[in-house]
Design an enzyme around this catalytic site. Structure first.
Site, PDB file in Angstrom:
ATOM      1  N   LYS A 106       0.822  -1.215   0.000  1.00 18.62           N
ATOM      2  CA  LYS A 106       0.000   0.000   0.000  1.00 18.62           C
ATOM      3  C   LYS A 106       0.859   1.270   0.000  1.00 18.62           C
ATOM      4  O   LYS A 106       0.384   2.351  -0.336  1.00 18.62           O
ATOM      5  CB  LYS A 106      -0.967  -0.024   1.176  1.00 18.62           C
ATOM      6  CG  LYS A 106      -2.023  -1.111   0.960  1.00 18.62           C
ATOM      7  CD  LYS A 106      -3.026  -1.239   2.053  1.00 18.62           C
ATOM      8  CE  LYS A 106      -4.098  -2.246   1.669  1.00 18.62           C
ATOM      9  NZ  LYS A 106      -3.567  -3.624   1.466  1.00 18.62           N
TER      10      LYS A 106
HETATM   11  C1  LIG Z   1      -4.178  -4.658   0.665  1.00 15.90           C
HETATM   12  C2  LIG Z   1      -3.378  -5.904   0.479  1.00 15.90           C
HETATM   13  C3  LIG Z   1      -3.716  -6.890  -0.471  1.00 15.90           C
HETATM   14  C4  LIG Z   1      -4.956  -6.786  -1.348  1.00 15.90           C
HETATM   15  O1  LIG Z   1      -4.914  -5.753  -2.292  1.00 15.90           O
HETATM   16  P1  LIG Z   1      -6.265  -5.218  -2.947  1.00 15.90           P
HETATM   17  O2  LIG Z   1      -5.850  -4.058  -3.755  1.00 15.90           O
HETATM   18  O3  LIG Z   1      -7.153  -4.849  -1.800  1.00 15.90           O
HETATM   19  O4  LIG Z   1      -6.817  -6.330  -3.752  1.00 15.90           O
HETATM   20  C5  LIG Z   1      -2.905  -8.003  -0.598  1.00 15.90           C
HETATM   21  N1  LIG Z   1      -1.818  -8.181   0.197  1.00 15.90           N
HETATM   22  C6  LIG Z   1      -1.464  -7.262   1.115  1.00 15.90           C
HETATM   23  C7  LIG Z   1      -0.274  -7.519   1.972  1.00 15.90           C
HETATM   24  C8  LIG Z   1      -2.216  -6.097   1.296  1.00 15.90           C
HETATM   25  O5  LIG Z   1      -1.848  -5.207   2.232  1.00 15.90           O
END
Ligand SMILES: *Cc1c(COP(=O)(O)O)cnc(C)c1O
Length: 482
Positions: A106
């Site tokens: 993120k």
């Molecule tokens: C947020 C997240 C995801 C999922 O991503 P999306 O964009 O919500 O599909 C997968 N792995 C990790 C470690 C995350 O923090």
């Protein structure tokens, strides 16, 4: 460029307003009325920063000085200059998205979103500060704090459930530095904190406030668009290493929760990048696997707690954008979303299902299968992956076995294994001798020798700055006192 709601073409906004508002007024998500013509081959010639600026200026043309914003957003925050390195592991290529300031993928979007927001704000002539309000169950809060810290014109306040996040996640948040940040624990669970934030958004709507409220979640197009870059970056790496020629198709396997990450891959494809199949990887919460295989989305099932908590989701909000992109039919999307909120289930028409299945494939795995992958990949290739990445790897393997499709496969790696040390130690068959996550990290390092991400090393000794705990009823007053 004109954006409109996925549920109504008449609800329009330019790209600045779309970023500033986040959600369209009817509850739909903003989408470009038409995707721009994009010179994808010259984009591939650049580095991660120029790729990001090329893509963002194509999609958000009303936001000026994009290269400058991108440079500022990412400067000195990532472990490597190329932001998202790729590593060849066995038959696959792993795309590491966790080299940012909080060791979670993120970071890529949340490093640049604040710059997009403040510039959009200035372009729209909005004077007052923006206050970002977020309730977090762990990772998003920290990534948002790091992204928004010390950005002029913005303040951020993160609420987390007292006792409801891991000790490392708590420590990451309560040691947060920055002049414009507030972190506060709420007595209760994550739902209490989230409901408290929603109530503040609703209750403050008509109030005269010294700031404008906004959120940092992935329904904002300004959070989705920055994620397109790393698909181009991975593709360019494969070309540079001579593994493919420009024009060859590449498959991507994506650990999926809210469908933001994988949708960014579909945007990359729409901008011209030769993307083959997009593989949607889930854990035991396999609502998306069922949907892609059957055409029926059914959230009427228990939410399971797994070792890949960022994928523990029953309603994937960005799926709405895919339904619109593939059908172009706002009335259909509005009706499906209404069925989902009223009945918890919808079924898409057969022709739409056929289109989805021609572009996406889906797989899911249990915690046990994910641990098996972590153990095997470590044993066979000396590469350590986390439980989310392992779900992507498992789906990629299953896809190859079932279809025989031998096109190059990139597995997106969304978190550092050091964020989930207990699960990873268990996968390596190491007796877990410690209750403390900090000791587990040390143990994992002793066993594997893999470096601990800089942000997590030394964390235990950092000074705690944000130690308030409040009852949930006090949240509105707390925000007003900021
Ligand atoms: C947020 C997240 C995801 C999922 O991503 P999306 O964009 O919500 O599909 C997968 N792995 C990790 C470690 C995350 O923090």
């Amino acid at each position: 460029m004109l954006y409109h709601s996925t549920r109504n073409k008449a609800l329009t906004a330019d790209s600045c307003r779309a970023v500033l508002e986040g959600l369209a007024p009817d509850g739909g998500l903003y989408m470009p009325a038409a995707l721009p013509a994009f010179d994808w081959t010259s984009c591939l010639d650049g580095n991660a920063l120029s790729m990001s600026a090329d893509i963002l200026s194509a999609l958000l043309p009303d936001i000026p000085d994009m290269q400058k914003l991108v440079n500022l957003g990412y400067a000195d925050k990532f472990e490597t200059d190329d932001l998202t390195p790729t590593v060849s592991v066995g038959d696959f290529t792993v795309l590491e998205l966790f080299r940012g300031p909080t060791a979670a993928f993120k970071d890529i979007a949340l490093s640049i979103l604040p710059r997009l927001l403040t510039t959009a704000k200035a372009e729209c002539g909005v004077q007052e500060d923006i206050l970002i309000l977020t309730a977090t169950s762990g990772d998003t809060g920290k990534a948002a704090l790091e992204g928004f810290k010390d950005v002029p014109g913005i303040r951020i306040c993160v609420f987390y459930p007292d006792g409801g996040v891991s000790p490392v996640q708590r420590k990451q948040m309560v040691t947060q530095e920055g002049r414009n940040v507030t972190v506060c624990a709420v007595e209760g669970n994550f739902d209490d904190a989230q409901t408290g934030v929603k109530n503040i958004f609703n209750g403050f709507r008509d109030k005269q406030l010294p700031f404008r409220l906004s959120s940092a979640n992935s329904i904002n197009i300004g959070r989705l668009a920055p994620q397109i870059m790393y698909y181009f970056k991975a593709y360019a790496d494969l070309v540079r290493r001579g593994e493919i020629n420009t024009g060859d198709e590449v498959n991507f396997s994506v650990p999926t929760g809210n469908f933001g990450d994988i949708l960014a891959g579909y945007f990359a494809k729409k901008l011209g990048l030769p993307v083959g199949m997009l593989i949607c990887a889930s854990n035991a919460n396999n609502v998306l696997t069922d949907f892609i295989r059957t055409g029926t989305y059914d959230k009427r099932r228990p939410l399971l707690k797994t070792q890949s908590p960022s994928m523990d989701i029953l309603v994937s909000s960005n799926l709405e954008r895919l339904l619109y992109l593939l059908s172009g039919d706002c009335e259909l999307v509005a009706s499906l979303m209404q069925q989902l909120s009223e009945n918890g289930v919808y079924t898409i028409p057969d022709d739409l299902k056929a289109i989805i299945q021609s572009e996406f494939w889906a797989g899911c795995c249990t915690d046990e299968q994910a641990r098996d992958v972590i153990g095997r990949v470590w044993k066979d290739y000396c590469y350590l992956c986390d439980p989310h990445t392992a779900a992507g790897w498992a789906a990629a393997e299953e896809y190859r076995n079932v279809t025989g499709d031998e096109r190059p496969m990139v597995v997106l790696s969304t978190a550092s294994p050091y964020k989930f040390p207990a699960a990873v130690l268990q996968a390596l068959d190491e007796a877990n001798e410690n209750d403390s996550e900090f000791r587990q990290m040390e143990q994992l390092h002793d066993v594997t020798g893999v470096p601990v991400p800089p942000m997590l090393a030394g964390l235990e000794q950092k000074e705690e700055k944000h130690t308030r705990v409040i009852p949930k009823e006090d949240m509105p007053a707390f925000v007003l006192s900021l």
